[in-house]
Design an enzyme around this catalytic site. Sequence first.
Site, short mmCIF file in Angstrom:
data_model
loop_
_atom_site.label_atom_id
_atom_site.label_comp_id
_atom_site.label_asym_id
_atom_site.label_seq_id
_atom_site.Cartn_x
_atom_site.Cartn_y
_atom_site.Cartn_z
N HIS A 178 0.78 -1.19 -0.11
CA HIS A 178 -0.04 0.08 0.25
C HIS A 178 1.05 1.13 -0.08
CE1 HIS A 178 -3.50 -2.33 1.68
NE2 HIS A 178 -3.71 -2.40 0.57
N GLU A 181 1.73 3.91 2.87
CA GLU A 181 2.14 3.59 4.12
C GLU A 181 3.62 3.64 4.27
OE1 GLU A 181 0.06 -0.40 4.33
OE2 GLU A 181 -1.69 0.56 4.06
N ARG A 236 -3.10 4.84 -2.38
CA ARG A 236 -3.02 3.48 -1.67
C ARG A 236 -2.91 2.30 -2.85
NH1 ARG A 236 -5.68 0.16 2.65
NH2 ARG A 236 -6.81 -1.60 1.63
N HIS A 305 2.69 -3.66 6.51
CA HIS A 305 1.60 -2.44 6.45
C HIS A 305 1.76 -1.51 7.50
CE1 HIS A 305 -1.15 -4.15 3.23
NE2 HIS A 305 -0.33 -5.57 3.49
N GLU A 379 1.05 -4.56 10.92
CA GLU A 379 0.29 -3.26 10.92
C GLU A 379 1.59 -2.45 11.76
OE1 GLU A 379 -1.87 -2.00 8.81
OE2 GLU A 379 -2.85 -3.78 8.33
O1 0X9 Z 1 -7.26 -3.15 5.10
C1 0X9 Z 1 -5.98 -3.79 4.60
O2 0X9 Z 1 -5.63 -4.14 3.77
C2 0X9 Z 1 -5.16 -3.74 5.88
N1 0X9 Z 1 -5.09 -2.29 6.56
S1 0X9 Z 1 -4.35 -1.35 5.75
O3 0X9 Z 1 -4.69 0.02 6.69
N2 0X9 Z 1 -2.78 -1.51 5.93
O4 0X9 Z 1 -4.80 -0.97 4.54
C3 0X9 Z 1 -5.67 -4.89 6.86
C4 0X9 Z 1 -5.88 -6.04 6.33
C5 0X9 Z 1 -5.11 -7.15 7.21
N3 0X9 Z 1 -4.03 -6.53 7.62
C6 0X9 Z 1 -2.97 -7.06 6.74
N4 0X9 Z 1 -3.02 -7.92 5.76
N5 0X9 Z 1 -1.77 -6.38 7.13
ZN ZN Z 2 -1.96 -1.57 3.95
#
Ligand code: 0X9
Ligand code: ZN
Length: 418
Positions: A178, A181, A236, A305, A379
């Site tokens: 993403h 980040e 993103r 992330h 995260e």
């Molecule tokens: O929504 C997502 O893809 C992740 N949160 S983010 O703010 N980094 O976009 C959460 C999904 C599960 N978490 C990860 N795969 N890190």
């Molecule tokens: Zn992410």
Amino acid sequence: MKGLLVLTALFVAVFGKKTFEGDQVLRITPKGEAQISLLKELSEQEHLGLDFWREPVHESLPVDVHVPFHSLQGVRAFLGYNQIQYNVMIMDVQDLLDDEEREMVKYRSFPRSTDDFVYTNYHDLNSINSFMDMLVAENSNLVSKIVIGQSYENRPLNVLKFSTGANRPGIWIDTGIHSREWVTQASGIWFAKKIVTDYGRDPVLTDILNNYDIFLEIVTNPDGFAYTHSRDRMWRKTRKPNSGSSCVGVDPNRNWDAGFGGAGSSSSPCTETYRGPSAHSEPEVKAIVEFVKSHGKIKAFVSIHSYSQMLLYPYGYTSTPAKDKTELHELARKAITALQSLYNTRYTYGSIITTIYQASGGTIDWTYNQGIKYSYTFELRDTGRYGFILPANQIVPTAEETWLALMAIMEHTKNNPY
Ligand code: 0X9
Ligand code: ZN
């Protein structure tokens, strides 16, 4: 909605960078299912242009939302009317971005070696690419650069390979899938330098590298990353156009062939969680898929992330527990304990679906289903004060503490061959 998006696109095309003057990030603490439903309805009002940094899921988790200036009055009125609690996390998004930009310019440099590289600052793609080339040139016996594919806009998908012998099993780490980040790519740079510094000095890392190769993809979504620097800091997704839509990009963490298309992903190209037309439709994802399959011996896979301070393991698309859940849970506990020991940064941990929310088509669900037992996703910092706009003075502390958790995972992988 379409008209507004076309206008925004036109504005960016003519005037350069998207700005966020007067935009705020609100932290909402919903009470009860009814308020959560109201927030879900709010998120479907496309004309408001809301960007949910943390989506409404359950009561225990706060909801963070970036509200454009033009929607602030309406959103505040809606929250007030429904007696939903909130506070302002970021008063003016553009003010923070101006601070960030000022720091970047102030400490911009053209280092001649990786010792002179400024690890405490954010860098653009050119600067990261030259960092990688310097690191390889300085440590050619340990590091090489491999290109696993091309992005949609034809940028090379560079992976650093740390290796001390042939035919070893591998450990994979990626940052920046993403693009916004930023602390993740910045941490990836620091990890790369840490590996070359510690090899031959730190006995644990040396032992790991005498038995495993480490693959590190620092800029996993280079088109998105370039775009965060040139046009929209909050980008993103990937940068592939979507047919039949004026909205660009696919969420590369919804595009994997693991529960693809299920709940916790969107079929609408204009959303931040758009899954794409088919699994592995994005070249940035496909390249990793091909790499993992052809390598055949990746034993740990860590996808990094931000933000929320969590260490997660599969699954995200289903509430069926992973068959190695007990071991994954215990190792996560160990890893975050190591992480916390440095600066007392607190992490939560567990499976994706129970800890954060249902997300289908995610990276580590796919790698786990490929048989990579030690599949984790982080995260990183923070828990929302700055969110994706984490000040540069937190880069090195973030990277340092995360490294301790990565070492725990890598050491466990080495000690528990399968
Ligand atoms: O929504 C997502 O893809 C992740 N949160 S983010 O703010 N980094 O976009 C959460 C999904 C599960 N978490 C990860 N795969 N890190
Ligand atoms: Zn992410």
